[in-house]
Write a protein that holds these residues in place. Structure first.
Motif, PDB file in Angstrom:
ATOM      1  N   THR A  40       0.743  -1.230  -0.096  1.00 54.33           N
ATOM      2  CA  THR A  40       0.103  -0.040  -0.012  1.00 54.33           C
ATOM      3  C   THR A  40       0.879   1.287  -0.201  1.00 54.33           C
ATOM      4  N   ASN A  41       0.268   2.349  -0.657  1.00 54.41           N
ATOM      5  CA  ASN A  41       1.045   3.655  -0.560  1.00 54.41           C
ATOM      6  C   ASN A  41       0.796   4.314   0.913  1.00 54.41           C
ATOM      7  N   SER A  42       1.056   5.705   0.692  1.00 54.93           N
ATOM      8  CA  SER A  42       1.267   6.424   2.215  1.00 54.93           C
ATOM      9  C   SER A  42      -0.350   6.589   2.538  1.00 54.93           C
ATOM     10  N   ALA A  43      -1.305   6.716   1.313  1.00 55.22           N
ATOM     11  CA  ALA A  43      -2.815   6.707   1.666  1.00 55.22           C
ATOM     12  C   ALA A  43      -3.513   5.427   2.014  1.00 55.22           C
ATOM     13  N   GLY A  44      -2.644   4.255   2.259  1.00 57.22           N
ATOM     14  CA  GLY A  44      -3.125   2.946   2.329  1.00 57.22           C
ATOM     15  C   GLY A  44      -3.776   2.474   1.329  1.00 57.22           C
ATOM     16  N   GLU A  45      -3.548   2.761  -0.081  1.00 54.39           N
ATOM     17  CA  GLU A  45      -4.264   2.271  -1.339  1.00 54.39           C
ATOM     18  C   GLU A  45      -3.387   1.177  -1.999  1.00 54.39           C
ATOM     19  N   TYR A  46      -3.924   0.284  -2.524  1.00 56.70           N
ATOM     20  CA  TYR A  46      -3.368  -0.514  -3.505  1.00 56.70           C
ATOM     21  C   TYR A  46      -4.070  -0.691  -4.806  1.00 56.70           C
ATOM     22  N   LEU A  47      -3.457  -1.156  -5.773  1.00 59.98           N
ATOM     23  CA  LEU A  47      -3.962  -1.264  -6.938  1.00 59.98           C
ATOM     24  C   LEU A  47      -3.303  -2.398  -8.012  1.00 59.98           C
ATOM     25  N   PHE A  48      -4.000  -3.447  -8.239  1.00 60.73           N
ATOM     26  CA  PHE A  48      -3.652  -4.231  -9.180  1.00 60.73           C
ATOM     27  C   PHE A  48      -4.264  -4.186 -10.547  1.00 60.73           C
ATOM     28  N   ARG A  49      -3.504  -3.807 -11.705  1.00 60.03           N
ATOM     29  CA  ARG A  49      -4.184  -3.847 -13.187  1.00 60.03           C
ATOM     30  C   ARG A  49      -3.866  -5.026 -13.846  1.00 60.03           C
ATOM     31  N   GLY A  50      -4.708  -5.355 -15.018  1.00 63.31           N
ATOM     32  CA  GLY A  50      -4.388  -6.379 -15.810  1.00 63.31           C
ATOM     33  C   GLY A  50      -4.668  -7.879 -15.118  1.00 63.31           C
ATOM     34  N   VAL A  51      -5.560  -7.725 -14.375  1.00 62.19           N
ATOM     35  CA  VAL A  51      -5.880  -8.872 -13.411  1.00 62.19           C
ATOM     36  C   VAL A  51      -7.024  -9.893 -14.457  1.00 62.19           C
ATOM     37  N   ARG A  52      -6.634 -11.204 -14.624  1.00 61.63           N
ATOM     38  CA  ARG A  52      -7.621 -11.966 -15.639  1.00 61.63           C
ATOM     39  C   ARG A  52      -8.914 -12.101 -14.948  1.00 61.63           C
ATOM     40  N   PRO A  53      -9.880 -12.299 -15.461  1.00 57.46           N
ATOM     41  CA  PRO A  53     -11.284 -12.480 -14.684  1.00 57.46           C
ATOM     42  C   PRO A  53     -11.360 -13.784 -14.041  1.00 57.46           C
ATOM     43  N   GLY A  54     -11.764 -13.824 -12.937  1.00 55.15           N
ATOM     44  CA  GLY A  54     -11.903 -14.859 -12.230  1.00 55.15           C
ATOM     45  C   GLY A  54     -12.069 -14.811 -10.584  1.00 55.15           C
ATOM     46  N   VAL A  55     -12.057 -15.703 -10.017  1.00 53.75           N
ATOM     47  CA  VAL A  55     -11.957 -15.525  -8.367  1.00 53.75           C
ATOM     48  C   VAL A  55     -10.677 -15.612  -7.886  1.00 53.75           C
ATOM     49  N   TYR A  56     -10.413 -14.400  -6.907  1.00 55.57           N
ATOM     50  CA  TYR A  56      -9.316 -14.527  -6.125  1.00 55.57           C
ATOM     51  C   TYR A  56      -9.533 -14.384  -4.519  1.00 55.57           C
ATOM     52  N   GLU A  57      -8.409 -14.758  -3.985  1.00 61.24           N
ATOM     53  CA  GLU A  57      -8.322 -14.523  -2.680  1.00 61.24           C
ATOM     54  C   GLU A  57      -7.174 -13.497  -2.198  1.00 61.24           C
ATOM     55  N   ILE A  58      -7.488 -12.467  -1.419  1.00 59.28           N
ATOM     56  CA  ILE A  58      -6.630 -11.074  -1.336  1.00 59.28           C
ATOM     57  C   ILE A  58      -6.270 -11.440   0.188  1.00 59.28           C
ATOM     58  N   LYS A  59      -5.070 -11.182   0.372  1.00 57.72           N
ATOM     59  CA  LYS A  59      -4.392 -11.538   1.763  1.00 57.72           C
ATOM     60  C   LYS A  59      -3.762 -10.335   2.116  1.00 57.72           C
ATOM     61  N   VAL A  60      -4.084  -9.514   3.148  1.00 57.36           N
ATOM     62  CA  VAL A  60      -3.351  -8.230   3.574  1.00 57.36           C
ATOM     63  C   VAL A  60      -2.912  -8.459   5.008  1.00 57.36           C
TER      64      VAL A  60
END
Length: 87
Positions: A40-60
């Motif tokens: 994450t950046n200083s504002a606590g934001e994250y970004l993933f581009r170019g993600v293939r369609p489907g189901v994902y598990e996100i771990k923070v």
């Protein structure tokens, strides 16, 4: 990447303060989906581009906080937003 989507979000504390430099990992539900990692950046934001369609598990995870794990689905050409509140 045709039909690719994105996953975006914000990581904050329970009091609403952004959590900078938190680790964000997305894990695909099939072998065709590659795992991706970001911080994450200083504002606590994250970004993933170019993600293939489907189901994902996100771990923070961030030092001093319990790890959180959630799932989301990425549709073709769409952006999935997933915000996290760390305790």
């Amino acid at each position: 990447m045709n039909g690719a989507g994105a996953i975006i979000g914000r990581v904050a504390t329970s009091s609403g303060k952004p959590v900078a430099d938190a680790g964000v990992l997305i894990v695909g539900s099939s072998p065709a989906h590659h795992d991706l990692a970001a911080r994450t950046n200083s504002a606590g934001e994250y970004l993933f581009r170019g993600v293939r369609p489907g189901v994902y598990e996100i771990k923070v995870s961030a030092y001093g906080f319990a790890q959180q794990v959630r799932s989301t689905q990425v549709e073709p050409g769409a952006t999935a937003r997933l915000n996290f509140t760390l305790e």
